[in-house]
Design a protein around this motif. Structure first.
Motif, mmCIF file in Angstrom:
data_model
loop_
_atom_site.group_PDB
_atom_site.id
_atom_site.type_symbol
_atom_site.label_atom_id
_atom_site.label_comp_id
_atom_site.label_asym_id
_atom_site.label_seq_id
_atom_site.Cartn_x
_atom_site.Cartn_y
_atom_site.Cartn_z
ATOM 1 N N MET A 120 0.812 -1.114 0.094
ATOM 2 C CA MET A 120 -0.014 0.131 0.110
ATOM 3 C C MET A 120 0.898 1.443 0.009
ATOM 4 O O MET A 120 1.933 1.164 0.605
ATOM 5 C CB MET A 120 -0.819 -0.206 1.254
ATOM 6 C CG MET A 120 -1.969 -1.143 1.330
ATOM 7 S SD MET A 120 -2.918 -1.267 2.854
ATOM 8 C CE MET A 120 -3.959 0.306 2.797
ATOM 9 N N THR A 121 0.510 2.379 -0.726
ATOM 10 C CA THR A 121 1.134 3.624 -0.621
ATOM 11 C C THR A 121 0.939 4.194 0.682
ATOM 12 O O THR A 121 0.021 3.747 1.474
ATOM 13 C CB THR A 121 0.623 4.547 -1.633
ATOM 14 O OG1 THR A 121 -0.879 4.920 -1.558
ATOM 15 C CG2 THR A 121 0.677 3.810 -3.005
ATOM 16 N N VAL A 122 1.752 5.211 1.119
ATOM 17 C CA VAL A 122 1.581 6.123 2.366
ATOM 18 C C VAL A 122 -0.032 6.372 2.136
ATOM 19 O O VAL A 122 -0.486 6.670 3.358
ATOM 20 C CB VAL A 122 2.534 7.005 2.367
ATOM 21 C CG1 VAL A 122 2.308 7.935 3.559
ATOM 22 C CG2 VAL A 122 4.023 6.234 2.658
ATOM 23 N N GLY A 123 -0.297 7.194 1.040
ATOM 24 C CA GLY A 123 -1.529 7.664 1.342
ATOM 25 C C GLY A 123 -2.806 6.636 1.440
ATOM 26 O O GLY A 123 -3.594 6.925 2.060
ATOM 27 N N GLU A 124 -2.555 5.610 0.930
ATOM 28 C CA GLU A 124 -3.538 4.427 1.447
ATOM 29 C C GLU A 124 -3.549 4.085 2.698
ATOM 30 O O GLU A 124 -4.423 3.776 3.413
ATOM 31 C CB GLU A 124 -3.285 3.125 0.381
ATOM 32 C CG GLU A 124 -3.756 3.477 -0.963
ATOM 33 C CD GLU A 124 -3.275 2.493 -1.961
ATOM 34 O OE1 GLU A 124 -3.754 2.296 -3.066
ATOM 35 O OE2 GLU A 124 -2.056 1.787 -1.521
ATOM 36 N N ILE A 125 -2.243 3.859 3.275
ATOM 37 C CA ILE A 125 -2.235 3.428 4.694
ATOM 38 C C ILE A 125 -2.509 4.432 5.896
ATOM 39 O O ILE A 125 -3.441 4.194 6.876
ATOM 40 C CB ILE A 125 -0.374 3.205 4.853
ATOM 41 C CG1 ILE A 125 0.110 2.067 4.211
ATOM 42 C CG2 ILE A 125 -0.362 3.162 6.518
ATOM 43 C CD1 ILE A 125 1.355 2.024 4.290
ATOM 44 N N VAL A 126 -2.248 5.814 5.501
ATOM 45 C CA VAL A 126 -2.825 6.686 6.625
ATOM 46 C C VAL A 126 -4.412 7.031 6.285
ATOM 47 O O VAL A 126 -5.086 7.421 7.094
ATOM 48 C CB VAL A 126 -2.035 8.174 6.143
ATOM 49 C CG1 VAL A 126 -2.455 9.185 7.179
ATOM 50 C CG2 VAL A 126 -0.476 7.989 6.564
ATOM 51 N N GLY A 127 -4.646 6.833 5.156
ATOM 52 C CA GLY A 127 -6.038 7.266 4.678
ATOM 53 C C GLY A 127 -7.247 6.276 4.818
ATOM 54 O O GLY A 127 -8.364 6.308 5.012
ATOM 55 N N GLU A 128 -6.709 4.871 5.321
ATOM 56 C CA GLU A 128 -7.310 3.726 5.395
ATOM 57 C C GLU A 128 -8.319 3.750 6.642
ATOM 58 O O GLU A 128 -9.587 3.612 6.504
ATOM 59 C CB GLU A 128 -6.315 2.572 5.698
ATOM 60 C CG GLU A 128 -7.387 1.062 5.717
ATOM 61 C CD GLU A 128 -6.638 -0.218 5.963
ATOM 62 O OE1 GLU A 128 -6.833 -1.065 5.230
ATOM 63 O OE2 GLU A 128 -5.202 -0.091 6.232
#
Length: 332
Positions: A120-128
């Motif tokens: 997962m990208t950082v955006g996906e990780i933090v936004g999950e």
């Protein structure tokens, strides 16, 4: 007036109240895979965490402190005991109610690489978390995620990068950003700097301190490094083989430890003054097995002050002064 009094009582009540918490892991063996024993990881732990404070939990590896943090959040189910969060017993909550309450309780894990999904990208990780709890979905996540990254010292453009492209300290900042996404009240910090270089540890600790002041966060800070605990904690609980042996304000604990185990831990802290002398207390023997812990005081097998009563009877945590408790027959 009645409403004001209710708010005052709510503010005075601890955010978290842990009572008699136990977690025993079954051991299976034999042809029928029957339970042949149990690991007493946490064995009757009681403490409160007040709003806005950092409550330190310290002890050597294997004492059960990480298990306490995970059971507190119900990432692991307790064997017995209660965990009250703002007066609600988390142990008794049904899954839907617990899911709603999880927005207010988050965790920062010890290993910043293992706790991040490498696909997962950082955006996906933090936004999950934002998506799971229906706070923001799709493109609407981008702005809050970029804000979170700025908040922890990363660049907004990092949203499209993957965890392996970051250093250990940067990965831990990603984990902190994820924990902050839902604006929680309580964060369990499970040895968040133990896997980092010493030069990076202070940066992460200062970041956590700044975030606590900014968002009025409450921390349960788990560590085995006493220098870290001393730097961040308001109160400290010392744990040995599944039980608390001492609990005190941080300044009092480090100025004059009461329990023999705490004294031994303190004696191992390096002294910055080369002229100073400190008596090193070397504990003999190994930590007993949590599968079959000793009778009486669990520390008596390694204690230089052991008395017959220590072997026969388990000491209870007793308050010896205001805000200070210890479980030792030799203190009182």
């Amino acid at each position: 007036m009645a409403a004001a009094g209710s708010r005052d009582r709510e503010a005075a009540r601890p955010l978290v109240q842990v009572q008699g918490l136990r977690k025993h892991f079954p051991i299976y063996g034999g042809i029928m895979s029957q339970v042949v024993g149990r690991v007493h990881a946490v064995d009757g732990v009681t403490f409160d965490i007040h709003r806005g404070e950092t409550f330190g939990l310290v002890g050597e590896s294997g004492c059960g402190k990480t298990t306490v943090g995970r059971v507190l959040l119900r990432l692991l189910e307790p064997t017995a005991g209660s965990v009250l969060y703002e007066g609600r017993d988390l142990v008794k909550l049904k899954p839907e109610a617990l899911r709603t309450l999880r927005r207010e309780m988050q965790i920062v894990f010890q290993d910043p690489f293992a706790s991040l999904n490498p696909r997962m990208t950082v955006g996906e990780i933090v936004g999950e978390p934002l998506e799971i709890h229906d706070v923001a979905r799709g493109r609407a996540r981008l702005e809050p995620v970029q804000g979170l990254l700025r908040m922890v010292g990363l660049q907004p453009s990092d949203v499209n990068r993957y965890p392996h492209e970051f250093s250990g300290g940067q990965r831990q900042r990603i984990g902190i950003a994820r924990a902050l996404a839902l604006r929680p009240k309580l964060i369990v910090c499970d040895e968040p700097v133990s896997a980092l270089d010493v030069s990076i540890q202070s940066q992460i600790l200062n970041l956590l301190n700044d975030l606590q002041e900014r968002f009025e966060l409450t921390y349960l800070f788990i560590a085995h490094g006493l220098h870290v605990i001393r730097h961040v904690s308001d109160r400290v609980a010392v744990m040995y083989l599944g039980k608390l042996v001492e609990l005190a304000p941080a300044d009092d604990l480090f100025a004059a430890p009461l329990h023999p185990y705490t004294q031994a831990l303190m004696s191992a802290i390096p002294v910055p003054d080369p002229e100073a002398r400190r008596q090193r207390i070397v504990l003999e023997g190994d930590v007993p097995s949590p599968i079959n812990p000793p009778r009486g005081c669990r520390f008596h097998t390694r204690c230089r002050q052991c008395m017959p009563q220590c072997v026969a009877e388990e000491p209870l945590m007793v308050e010896v002064s205001n805000g200070r408790s210890v479980a030792c027959w030799g203190v009182g």
